[in-house]
Design a protein around this motif. Sequence first.
Motif, short mmCIF file in Angstrom:
data_model
loop_
_atom_site.label_atom_id
_atom_site.label_comp_id
_atom_site.label_asym_id
_atom_site.label_seq_id
_atom_site.Cartn_x
_atom_site.Cartn_y
_atom_site.Cartn_z
N LYS A 53 -30.00 123.88 14.81
CA LYS A 53 -29.81 124.33 13.49
C LYS A 53 -31.55 124.48 13.50
CE LYS A 53 -31.70 123.50 9.53
NZ LYS A 53 -31.90 122.63 8.14
N GLY B 101 -34.63 125.24 10.24
CA GLY B 101 -34.53 125.79 9.32
C GLY B 101 -35.69 126.44 8.41
N GLU C 100 -30.20 123.48 0.36
CA GLU C 100 -30.22 122.69 1.69
C GLU C 100 -29.17 122.46 2.26
OE1 GLU C 100 -33.85 121.80 3.03
OE2 GLU C 100 -34.01 123.37 0.39
N LYS D 224 -37.31 120.46 12.75
CA LYS D 224 -38.08 120.37 11.65
C LYS D 224 -39.64 120.83 11.80
CE LYS D 224 -34.39 119.10 8.86
NZ LYS D 224 -34.37 119.72 7.70
N ASP D 225 -40.57 120.80 10.98
CA ASP D 225 -41.78 120.90 10.86
C ASP D 225 -42.67 119.48 10.32
OD1 ASP D 225 -41.53 119.52 8.34
OD2 ASP D 225 -42.27 121.71 6.70
N LEU E 243 -38.77 110.10 8.95
CA LEU E 243 -39.86 109.22 8.86
C LEU E 243 -39.67 108.51 8.02
CD1 LEU E 243 -42.57 111.53 8.50
CD2 LEU E 243 -42.13 110.46 10.53
N ASP F 83 -40.98 109.96 2.58
CA ASP F 83 -41.48 111.49 3.09
C ASP F 83 -43.16 112.10 2.89
OD1 ASP F 83 -42.74 114.10 1.73
OD2 ASP F 83 -40.72 113.96 0.51
N ARG G 96 -44.82 113.62 2.46
CA ARG G 96 -45.83 114.79 1.02
C ARG G 96 -46.30 113.75 0.47
NH1 ARG G 96 -40.95 118.96 0.51
NH2 ARG G 96 -39.83 116.75 0.12
P1 ADP Z 1 -35.73 122.64 7.05
O1 ADP Z 1 -36.24 123.59 7.64
O2 ADP Z 1 -34.78 122.22 8.06
O3 ADP Z 1 -34.23 122.83 5.28
P2 ADP Z 1 -36.38 120.60 5.59
O4 ADP Z 1 -38.33 120.96 4.44
O5 ADP Z 1 -35.77 120.31 3.83
O6 ADP Z 1 -36.19 121.11 6.47
O7 ADP Z 1 -36.99 119.22 5.73
C1 ADP Z 1 -37.64 118.69 6.13
C2 ADP Z 1 -39.03 118.22 5.19
O8 ADP Z 1 -38.33 117.49 4.40
C3 ADP Z 1 -40.65 117.49 5.83
O9 ADP Z 1 -41.01 118.29 5.55
C4 ADP Z 1 -40.90 116.80 4.91
O10 ADP Z 1 -42.16 117.14 3.94
C5 ADP Z 1 -39.68 116.38 3.78
N1 ADP Z 1 -39.30 114.82 4.38
C6 ADP Z 1 -38.80 114.25 2.82
N2 ADP Z 1 -38.48 113.22 3.11
C7 ADP Z 1 -38.13 112.85 4.94
C8 ADP Z 1 -39.01 111.81 5.81
N3 ADP Z 1 -38.32 110.33 5.59
N4 ADP Z 1 -38.79 111.86 6.73
C9 ADP Z 1 -39.53 113.28 7.31
N5 ADP Z 1 -39.12 114.04 6.67
C10 ADP Z 1 -39.10 113.79 5.20
#
Ligand code: ADP
Length: 435
Positions: free
Chosen positions: A5, A7, A201, A223-224, A229, A232, A234
Motif C-alpha cells: 500500500k 499512501g 485514512e 510511508k514517509d 516510531l 509522532d 511531528r
Molecule cells: P499515508 O501517506 O500512508 O497516508 P500517513 O501520513 O497517514 O501516511 O501516516 C504517516 C505519518 O504518520 C508520518 O508522516 C508521521 O508523521 C505520522 N505518525 C504519527 N504517529 C506516528 C508513529 N507513532 N510512528 C510513525 N509515524 C507516525
Amino acid sequence: MQVFKFGGASVKDADSVRNVAGILKNYKDQSLVIVISAMGKTTNALEEVVEAHMQQTGKAGELLEAIKERHLALMHDLFDPGDDVFSEVNDTFVEAEWVLDESPSDSYDYTYDQIVCVGELVSTRIVAAYLNKIGLPTHWLDARDVIITDNTFREGWVQWDKTKPNAVKIVQPLLEKGGYVLTQGFIGSTTENFTTTLGREGSDYSAAIFSFALDAESMSIWKDVPGVLNADPRLFEHTIKLDRLSYREAIEMTYYGAQVIHPKTIKPLQNKSIPLYVKSFLDPKAPGTEISSDTEDTYPPIIVVEKNQSLLHIVTTDYSFVAEQHLARLFTELASLRIFVNMMQNTAISFSICVPNVPDRLEAFKKVVADEFRVKQEDGLELITIRHFNDETVASLKKGKVVLFEERIRNTLQMVVRNVPVVERRTVELERAKG
Ligand code: ADP
Ligand code: ASP
Ligand code: MG
C-alpha cells in the motif's frame, strides 16, 4: 502473493510516482496487489468541493477544476500528450462534474462518497498507466467491484461474505495472467452499486481487506517514516523506531489514535497471521517495522497524543445520582451521533467524558439530552496515552500542562490535559526560581 500500500505522500508529485515505480521494479514478476491512495492532499481538496456543493456556494466547479489541473500538470510530466491516460482521467472527472450538475442530495455523507472517490480513481489510473509505460505490466482494478460495504456512507462496514469471494473471483485470475494488480484504497461499493468510503485514512484498511481475502503472505505499507516510531515525529524529537511489534501492541496503539496506521487494519491480519511491514518509501532497503505474532517484546514508552479533545461534564437536571438508566440513555445518544468516547469518569452526581471535538455532533448531543441533563463543555484539550509508561516520561509529558484527569490501567496511562496559559506558567517559574 503480497499486498503493498502506498499512501498519499508517496505519490504526491511526478517524482514521487517515479520513486514508487522504482521500488516496484525490485518486485518484477512477483505476485503483487498494489493499493494506492489519492495523491498528496487531494482528499482534503475534494472535501472542500463537497462542502461547496452542499452549501451551493457556486464555487464547487472551480475547486474541482483546480484539482483536475493539478493532476494534468503531473501527468504532462510523466506521459506524452497522446497517452490514453488523459482520456481515462478526464472521464473520471466528468463523472464528478455530473454530480455537481445535480442539486445536492439530502444526504451529505452519500454525496461526499460519490465525489471524494475521484481522488483514488484518478491516482490509480495514473500510476497504473505509468507502470505499464515503463514496462511493468499492471492491471487496473476497480476496488468497488471487490469491496462491498453496507450503506453507511463515509464509514462503510465491510461485508466480508461478499467481499472475500469477489476478491478470489476477480483478483486471482488477473494475478494468474501475470503482471501486478493495482487498485484504490479507501473506496468500496454497496450492493446497489453506490460508492462508499471506509473512513478517512482508510487505505491501510483496504490493503488489509485484500490481504485477508486473498490470504497474502505479507502486507507492506510504505510511508514517509522509517517505520512505526514510539511517538509522532511531528510532535516529539528523539523518537525511537520500533523494530518489531506484536499485533496486540499495534492494535492498542492505533486504537488510542496513533496516526501511522488506520485502526481497523491490524485485526484482519492478526486473524490470519499475515505479517505487516511498515517501511519507508524514502529508504526502501531499510527493514522498517515488522508487526507479527503475539509474542511480546519489551517496549520503550509509546506515546500517543490526540489533540482537539473536549471534556463534557454531565449532570442530571433534577440533581439525582447518575445511575444506570442515565448512562444507558447517554450512550445510546452518543452512539447514534457517532461521538466516540475516549475516556470517562463518574462520581455520584456527575459523569465526565473525553470526546473528539466535532462541533456539530456535540451541539446535537447537548440538544437531544437537554430534557434530562445539563452539559458543560471544555474545549482545547489533549488526550495523552502512554503505554509502558515510566515516571520520567510521565513527568516530562506533564510539564507545562494542567492534568484534568488521569487513569492507569496496568501498563497504560491516560490523561486529559490542557496547556498552562503562558502568564500562569511564568508565575510558576518565577515562584520556582525564588525557591
Ligand atoms: P499515508 O501517506 O500512508 O497516508 P500517513 O501520513 O497517514 O501516511 O501516516 C504517516 C505519518 O504518520 C508520518 O508522516 C508521521 O508523521 C505520522 N505518525 C504519527 N504517529 C506516528 C508513529 N507513532 N510512528 C510513525 N509515524 C507516525
Ligand atoms: N485518501 C484518503 C484520505 O486521505 C484515504 C487514505 O489516504 O488512506 O483519507
Ligand atoms: Mg494516511
